[in-house]
Design a protein around this motif. Structure first.
Motif, PDB file in Angstrom:
ATOM      1  N   THR A  30      26.624  -5.848  25.951  1.00  0.00           N
ATOM      2  CA  THR A  30      27.904  -5.584  26.610  1.00  0.00           C
ATOM      3  C   THR A  30      29.056  -5.974  25.705  1.00  0.00           C
ATOM      4  N   ALA A  31      28.980  -7.148  25.091  1.00  0.00           N
ATOM      5  CA  ALA A  31      30.033  -7.588  24.171  1.00  0.00           C
ATOM      6  C   ALA A  31      30.134  -6.662  22.957  1.00  0.00           C
ATOM      7  N   ALA A  32      29.010  -6.131  22.512  1.00  0.00           N
ATOM      8  CA  ALA A  32      29.005  -5.254  21.328  1.00  0.00           C
ATOM      9  C   ALA A  32      29.709  -3.928  21.584  1.00  0.00           C
ATOM     10  N   THR A  33      29.906  -3.544  22.846  1.00  0.00           N
ATOM     11  CA  THR A  33      30.629  -2.297  23.118  1.00  0.00           C
ATOM     12  C   THR A  33      32.096  -2.406  22.713  1.00  0.00           C
ATOM     13  N   ALA A  34      32.587  -3.627  22.512  1.00  0.00           N
ATOM     14  CA  ALA A  34      33.976  -3.841  22.111  1.00  0.00           C
ATOM     15  C   ALA A  34      34.084  -4.237  20.638  1.00  0.00           C
ATOM     16  N   GLN A  35      33.017  -4.017  19.867  1.00  0.00           N
ATOM     17  CA  GLN A  35      33.012  -4.353  18.440  1.00  0.00           C
ATOM     18  C   GLN A  35      32.784  -3.097  17.614  1.00  0.00           C
ATOM     19  N   ALA A  36      32.906  -3.232  16.307  1.00  0.00           N
ATOM     20  CA  ALA A  36      32.583  -2.112  15.421  1.00  0.00           C
ATOM     21  C   ALA A  36      31.125  -1.728  15.644  1.00  0.00           C
TER      22      ALA A  36
ATOM     23  N   CYS B 166      22.400  -2.641  35.092  1.00  0.00           N
ATOM     24  CA  CYS B 166      22.050  -1.328  34.522  1.00  0.00           C
ATOM     25  C   CYS B 166      21.244  -1.469  33.236  1.00  0.00           C
ATOM     26  N   GLY B 167      20.818  -2.677  32.925  1.00  0.00           N
ATOM     27  CA  GLY B 167      19.948  -2.884  31.782  1.00  0.00           C
ATOM     28  C   GLY B 167      20.618  -3.365  30.508  1.00  0.00           C
ATOM     29  N   LEU B 168      21.894  -3.696  30.548  1.00  0.00           N
ATOM     30  CA  LEU B 168      22.575  -4.219  29.362  1.00  0.00           C
ATOM     31  C   LEU B 168      22.612  -5.741  29.425  1.00  0.00           C
ATOM     32  N   ASP B 169      22.270  -6.392  28.325  1.00  0.00           N
ATOM     33  CA  ASP B 169      22.395  -7.845  28.305  1.00  0.00           C
ATOM     34  C   ASP B 169      23.811  -8.200  27.834  1.00  0.00           C
ATOM     35  N   THR B 170      24.162  -9.469  27.898  1.00  0.00           N
ATOM     36  CA  THR B 170      25.533  -9.883  27.563  1.00  0.00           C
ATOM     37  C   THR B 170      25.885  -9.590  26.114  1.00  0.00           C
ATOM     38  N   ARG B 171      24.903  -9.683  25.225  1.00  0.00           N
ATOM     39  CA  ARG B 171      25.141  -9.386  23.804  1.00  0.00           C
ATOM     40  C   ARG B 171      25.479  -7.916  23.617  1.00  0.00           C
TER      41      ARG B 171
END
Length: 158
Positions: A122-128, A115-120
Protein backbone atom coordinates in the motif's frame (compact mmCIF):
# COMPACT_ATOMS: atom_id res chain seq x y z
CA UNK A 1 -64.11 22.86 11.56
CA UNK A 2 -63.97 19.12 11.05
CA UNK A 3 -60.86 17.00 10.38
CA UNK A 4 -61.59 16.87 6.63
CA UNK A 5 -61.62 20.64 6.34
CA UNK A 6 -58.33 20.92 8.29
CA UNK A 7 -56.67 18.45 5.92
CA UNK A 8 -57.77 20.48 2.90
CA UNK A 9 -56.55 23.73 4.44
CA UNK A 10 -52.93 22.60 4.73
CA UNK A 11 -51.41 21.74 1.33
CA UNK A 12 -49.14 18.70 1.37
CA UNK A 13 -45.44 19.50 1.32
CA UNK A 14 -42.97 17.32 -0.55
CA UNK A 15 -40.30 15.78 1.64
CA UNK A 16 -37.25 17.95 2.07
CA UNK A 17 -34.37 16.62 -0.08
CA UNK A 18 -32.04 16.40 2.92
CA UNK A 19 -34.47 14.06 4.67
CA UNK A 20 -34.26 11.37 1.97
CA UNK A 21 -32.03 8.42 2.65
CA UNK A 22 -30.35 6.52 -0.17
CA UNK A 23 -31.77 3.08 -0.76
CA UNK A 24 -29.40 0.26 0.17
CA UNK A 25 -27.70 -1.38 -2.75
CA UNK A 26 -29.87 -4.24 -3.98
CA UNK A 27 -27.43 -5.51 -6.57
CA UNK A 28 -25.89 -8.92 -5.84
CA UNK A 29 -22.62 -7.42 -7.09
CA UNK A 30 -22.37 -5.21 -4.00
CA UNK A 31 -19.83 -6.95 -1.86
CA UNK A 32 -19.72 -5.60 1.69
CA UNK A 33 -16.37 -7.27 2.29
CA UNK A 34 -14.63 -4.75 0.02
CA UNK A 35 -16.06 -1.70 1.72
CA UNK A 36 -19.23 -0.71 -0.09
CA UNK A 37 -20.59 2.50 1.49
CA UNK A 38 -23.93 0.80 2.21
CA UNK A 39 -22.32 -1.94 4.27
CA UNK A 40 -22.14 -1.31 7.99
CA UNK A 41 -18.69 -1.19 9.48
CA UNK A 42 -16.73 -1.49 6.24
CA UNK A 43 -15.54 2.12 6.14
CA UNK A 44 -13.71 3.63 9.05
CA UNK A 45 -15.49 6.53 10.72
CA UNK A 46 -13.85 9.78 9.60
CA UNK A 47 -12.85 12.25 12.28
CA UNK A 48 -15.62 14.82 12.70
CA UNK A 49 -13.44 17.69 13.90
CA UNK A 50 -10.66 17.78 11.31
CA UNK A 51 -10.51 21.21 9.63
CA UNK A 52 -11.07 21.01 5.89
CA UNK A 53 -12.49 17.48 6.06
CA UNK A 54 -14.00 16.45 2.76
CA UNK A 55 -17.58 15.25 3.07
CA UNK A 56 -18.27 13.56 -0.25
CA UNK A 57 -21.53 11.90 0.74
CA UNK A 58 -22.75 15.00 2.57
CA UNK A 59 -22.17 17.00 -0.60
CA UNK A 60 -23.92 14.39 -2.73
CA UNK A 61 -26.90 14.43 -0.36
CA UNK A 62 -27.51 18.06 -1.31
CA UNK A 63 -27.25 17.35 -5.05
CA UNK A 64 -29.48 14.35 -5.89
CA UNK A 65 -28.80 14.40 -9.64
CA UNK A 66 -25.05 14.46 -9.08
CA UNK A 67 -25.40 11.74 -6.44
CA UNK A 68 -27.27 9.48 -8.84
CA UNK A 69 -24.69 10.00 -11.60
CA UNK A 70 -21.71 9.54 -9.26
CA UNK A 71 -23.07 6.47 -7.50
CA UNK A 72 -24.03 4.86 -10.82
CA UNK A 73 -20.50 5.40 -12.14
CA UNK A 74 -18.93 4.18 -8.89
CA UNK A 75 -21.10 1.04 -8.97
CA UNK A 76 -19.81 0.18 -12.44
CA UNK A 77 -16.17 1.04 -11.78
CA UNK A 78 -15.90 -0.62 -8.40
CA UNK A 79 -18.31 -3.55 -8.50
CA UNK A 80 -18.85 -4.46 -12.15
CA UNK A 81 -15.36 -4.08 -13.63
CA UNK A 82 -13.01 -6.82 -14.77
CA UNK A 83 -10.18 -6.09 -12.33
CA UNK A 84 -9.71 -8.19 -9.21
CA UNK A 85 -10.23 -6.44 -5.88
CA UNK A 86 -6.47 -6.22 -5.42
CA UNK A 87 -5.90 -4.77 -8.89
CA UNK A 88 -8.73 -2.29 -8.44
CA UNK A 89 -7.28 -1.01 -5.16
CA UNK A 90 -3.80 -0.69 -6.69
CA UNK A 91 -5.22 1.47 -9.50
CA UNK A 92 -7.33 3.59 -7.13
CA UNK A 93 -4.45 4.15 -4.71
CA UNK A 94 -1.95 4.99 -7.45
CA UNK A 95 -4.33 7.33 -9.26
CA UNK A 96 -5.35 9.07 -6.03
CA UNK A 97 -1.68 9.56 -5.14
CA UNK A 98 -0.77 10.90 -8.60
CA UNK A 99 -3.75 13.27 -8.72
CA UNK A 100 -3.36 14.50 -5.12
CA UNK A 101 -6.61 12.91 -3.95
CA UNK A 102 -5.77 12.52 -0.27
CA UNK A 103 -9.40 11.83 0.69
CA UNK A 104 -9.66 8.93 -1.78
CA UNK A 105 -6.16 7.69 -0.96
CA UNK A 106 -6.82 7.63 2.77
CA UNK A 107 -10.20 5.91 2.38
CA UNK A 108 -8.84 3.21 0.08
CA UNK A 109 -5.64 2.76 2.09
CA UNK A 110 -7.92 1.84 4.99
CA UNK A 111 -9.58 -0.99 3.02
CA UNK A 112 -6.61 -2.16 0.92
CA UNK A 113 -5.75 -4.90 3.41
CA UNK A 114 -9.11 -6.58 2.91
CA UNK A 115 -8.31 -6.73 -0.82
CA UNK A 116 -4.98 -8.50 -0.43
CA UNK A 117 -2.51 -5.61 -0.15
CA UNK A 118 -0.14 -5.53 2.79
CA UNK A 119 1.01 -2.24 4.35
CA UNK A 120 4.31 -2.32 2.45
CA UNK A 121 2.53 -2.67 -0.91
CA UNK A 122 0.00 0.00 0.00
CA UNK A 123 2.79 2.43 0.89
CA UNK A 124 4.61 1.55 -2.35
CA UNK A 125 1.67 2.87 -4.40
CA UNK A 126 2.85 6.36 -3.40
CA UNK A 127 6.52 5.76 -4.33
CA UNK A 128 8.47 5.49 -7.56
CA UNK A 129 7.47 2.28 -9.32
CA UNK A 130 11.03 0.92 -9.33
CA UNK A 131 11.22 0.96 -5.53
CA UNK A 132 8.96 -2.09 -5.15
CA UNK A 133 9.17 -5.49 -6.90
CA UNK A 134 5.73 -5.39 -8.56
CA UNK A 135 4.54 -8.40 -10.55
CA UNK A 136 4.49 -7.68 -14.31
CA UNK A 137 0.69 -7.40 -14.53
CA UNK A 138 0.50 -5.09 -11.52
CA UNK A 139 3.35 -2.95 -12.85
CA UNK A 140 1.49 -2.57 -16.16
CA UNK A 141 -1.64 -1.40 -14.31
CA UNK A 142 0.37 1.09 -12.26
CA UNK A 143 2.14 2.41 -15.38
CA UNK A 144 -1.23 2.80 -17.10
CA UNK A 145 -2.55 4.65 -14.04
CA UNK A 146 0.44 7.00 -14.13
CA UNK A 147 0.00 7.71 -17.84
CA UNK A 148 -3.74 8.38 -17.56
CA UNK A 149 -3.29 10.53 -14.44
CA UNK A 150 -0.76 12.63 -16.39
CA UNK A 151 -3.10 12.93 -19.39
CA UNK A 152 -0.81 10.87 -21.60
CA UNK A 153 -1.72 8.02 -23.95
CA UNK A 154 -1.28 4.50 -22.68
CA UNK A 155 2.15 3.01 -23.33
CA UNK A 156 2.33 0.38 -26.08
CA UNK A 157 2.35 -2.52 -25.71
CA UNK A 158 0.43 -2.62 -22.50
Amino acid sequence: MGPERARRAAPPHPPHPRKRRPAPCASPRCRPSVGHPNSAGSWPDPPRTVPGRVNLFGTLAHHPELAHAWLSLAQILIHEGTLTDRQRELVILRTAHRRGGSFVYDRHRAIAGSCGLDTRETAATAQALGEHPWADGELALLEASDALAAGEPLPQPL
